[in-house]
Enzyme design. Structure first.
Site, mmCIF file in Angstrom:
data_model
loop_
_atom_site.group_PDB
_atom_site.id
_atom_site.type_symbol
_atom_site.label_atom_id
_atom_site.label_comp_id
_atom_site.label_asym_id
_atom_site.label_seq_id
_atom_site.Cartn_x
_atom_site.Cartn_y
_atom_site.Cartn_z
ATOM 1 N N LYS A 51 0.840 -1.200 0.000
ATOM 2 C CA LYS A 51 0.000 0.000 0.000
ATOM 3 C C LYS A 51 0.879 1.256 0.000
ATOM 4 O O LYS A 51 0.600 2.226 -0.693
ATOM 5 C CB LYS A 51 -0.947 -0.024 1.214
ATOM 6 C CG LYS A 51 -2.041 -1.086 1.078
ATOM 7 C CD LYS A 51 -2.848 -1.301 2.351
ATOM 8 C CE LYS A 51 -3.774 -2.512 2.188
ATOM 9 N NZ LYS A 51 -4.521 -2.867 3.396
ATOM 10 N N GLN A 95 -4.582 -2.150 9.650
ATOM 11 C CA GLN A 95 -4.475 -3.455 8.996
ATOM 12 C C GLN A 95 -5.006 -4.562 9.904
ATOM 13 O O GLN A 95 -4.643 -4.637 11.082
ATOM 14 C CB GLN A 95 -3.005 -3.723 8.606
ATOM 15 C CG GLN A 95 -2.803 -4.933 7.718
ATOM 16 C CD GLN A 95 -3.438 -4.806 6.335
ATOM 17 O OE1 GLN A 95 -3.548 -3.721 5.779
ATOM 18 N NE2 GLN A 95 -3.883 -5.918 5.778
ATOM 19 N N ASP A 118 -11.179 2.171 4.058
ATOM 20 C CA ASP A 118 -11.440 0.727 3.938
ATOM 21 C C ASP A 118 -12.937 0.462 3.774
ATOM 22 O O ASP A 118 -13.332 -0.630 3.342
ATOM 23 C CB ASP A 118 -10.983 0.009 5.217
ATOM 24 C CG ASP A 118 -9.633 -0.681 5.064
ATOM 25 O OD1 ASP A 118 -9.289 -1.067 3.933
ATOM 26 O OD2 ASP A 118 -8.940 -0.843 6.079
HETATM 27 N N1 GUN Z 1 -6.759 -7.400 6.062
HETATM 28 C C1 GUN Z 1 -7.088 -8.115 4.963
HETATM 29 N N2 GUN Z 1 -7.685 -7.302 4.049
HETATM 30 C C2 GUN Z 1 -7.718 -6.070 4.593
HETATM 31 C C3 GUN Z 1 -8.194 -4.825 4.117
HETATM 32 O O1 GUN Z 1 -8.728 -4.669 3.017
HETATM 33 N N3 GUN Z 1 -8.035 -3.759 4.973
HETATM 34 C C4 GUN Z 1 -7.473 -3.896 6.188
HETATM 35 N N4 GUN Z 1 -7.390 -2.809 6.958
HETATM 36 N N5 GUN Z 1 -7.008 -5.046 6.653
HETATM 37 C C5 GUN Z 1 -7.141 -6.122 5.851
#
Ligand code: GUN
Length: 294
Positions: A51, A95, A118
């Site tokens: 990211k 995350q 998100d």
């Molecule tokens: N863990 C797995 N997929 C995601 C996601 O799209 N966002 C976040 N914050 N954590 C994740």
């Protein structure tokens, strides 16, 4: 035929980078995404690093706050509150998964809905369900764009979604049934208790698979000409330098002979998910700036 997420993600990435160039040329600051990473989970570290790299490629600012797995829930919530109040940060992701002593639900609901790129906050899920403008979570958003930009008709089609997770399956089923494009499909959401799963799969014009079970969908479960979207990405042990290969939920080699379109793994849905996050961050930035100009 492959639905190439890598290629499309590069195209959209360039579009975002162009928009950021225009913003910066006007003397404004670029969009800023903040990420919080708790603990040492290998996959989570890789996702957050990806990211960060994606932000750099389009000219976004990004910052990662890393915390030991022993951080208390209250300390973490306070970190979130402080980012909520920071006008220089547009989007915040924490995350997942988090260590067991921290409530994911509390964390999700402490992030300001305006910065929840998100799209996990109840407010944003509520808006998504009602068809209102909001942040659509990254993976469903990426899938919608794969369908739309490849000109795949969804109206009146039978869309079968396998998996009812809050992150992919459930929002995907809602989005495909909404009045819009992509959307206007008749949707069946299948899960671990579904009887006659194969019959539902065989009646799907569009089959979206988000189970996390490698090679679960085989060619005998797919109607000729169906569009197959494979969200699975499981590390399976392998005798190579990395020690693993990435496997989708769909048996690609078999199903590609039956499907009209299929997303490969890797290179299908995966690259599109980061794009959705970047687009949401840009949207948050634009909405922030609109408010401060008023
Ligand atoms: N863990 C797995 N997929 C995601 C996601 O799209 N966002 C976040 N914050 N954590 C994740």
């Amino acid at each position: 035929m492959d639905l190439n997420g890598k290629e499309l993600s590069n195209i959209i990435q360039e579009e975002i980078a162009e928009e950021v160039k225009t913003i910066v040329a006007q003397g404004k600051r670029p969009p800023h995404l903040a990420a919080i990473l708790v603990g040492e989970d290998g996959a989570s570290r890789t996702y957050v690093k990806n990211k960060e790299n994606a932000c750099a490629k389009v000219g976004f600012e990004s910052s990662i706050k890393r915390f030991d797995a022993s951080i208390s829930e209250e300390e973490l919530l306070n970190e979130i509150r402080s980012i909520n109040e920071n006008p220089g940060i547009d989007g915040l992701i924490v995350q997942l998964p988090l260590p067991g002593h921290i409530s994911e639900s509390k964390v999700t609901h402490t992030i300001s809905p305006e910065k929840d790129v998100d799209g996990f906050h109840d407010v944003n899920i509520g808006k998504l369900t009602k068809g209102e403008d909001t942040y659509i979570s990254a993976t469903p958003f990426g899938i919608l764009q794969l369908l739309e930009r490849n000109g795949i008709e969804t109206q009146g089609k039978h869309c079968v979604v396998l998996g009812r997770s809050n992150i992919v399956g459930r929002p995907m089923s809602i989005l495909m049934s909404r009045n819009g494009n992509p959307g206007n499909a008749t949707v069946t959401l299948c899960h671990s208790r579904t009887k006659d799963l194969k019959d539902f799969c065989l009646s799907a014009d569009i089959l979206i698979v988000a189970l996390g079970r490698p090679d679960f969908v085989t060619a005998d479960m797919v109607k000729k000409g169906a569009v197959v979207i494979d969200v699975g990405i499981t590390r399976v042990d392998a005798d190579n330098p990395k020690g693993y290969v990435l496997k989708g939920d769909v048996h690609y080699e078999g199903v590609k002979e039956v499907a009209s379109y299929i997303t490969p793994v890797p290179g299908g849905v995966g690259p599109m998910t980061i794009i959705g996050l970047l687009q949401n961050t840009l949207k948050a930035y634009n909405q922030n700036n609109l408010q401060s100009e008023q």
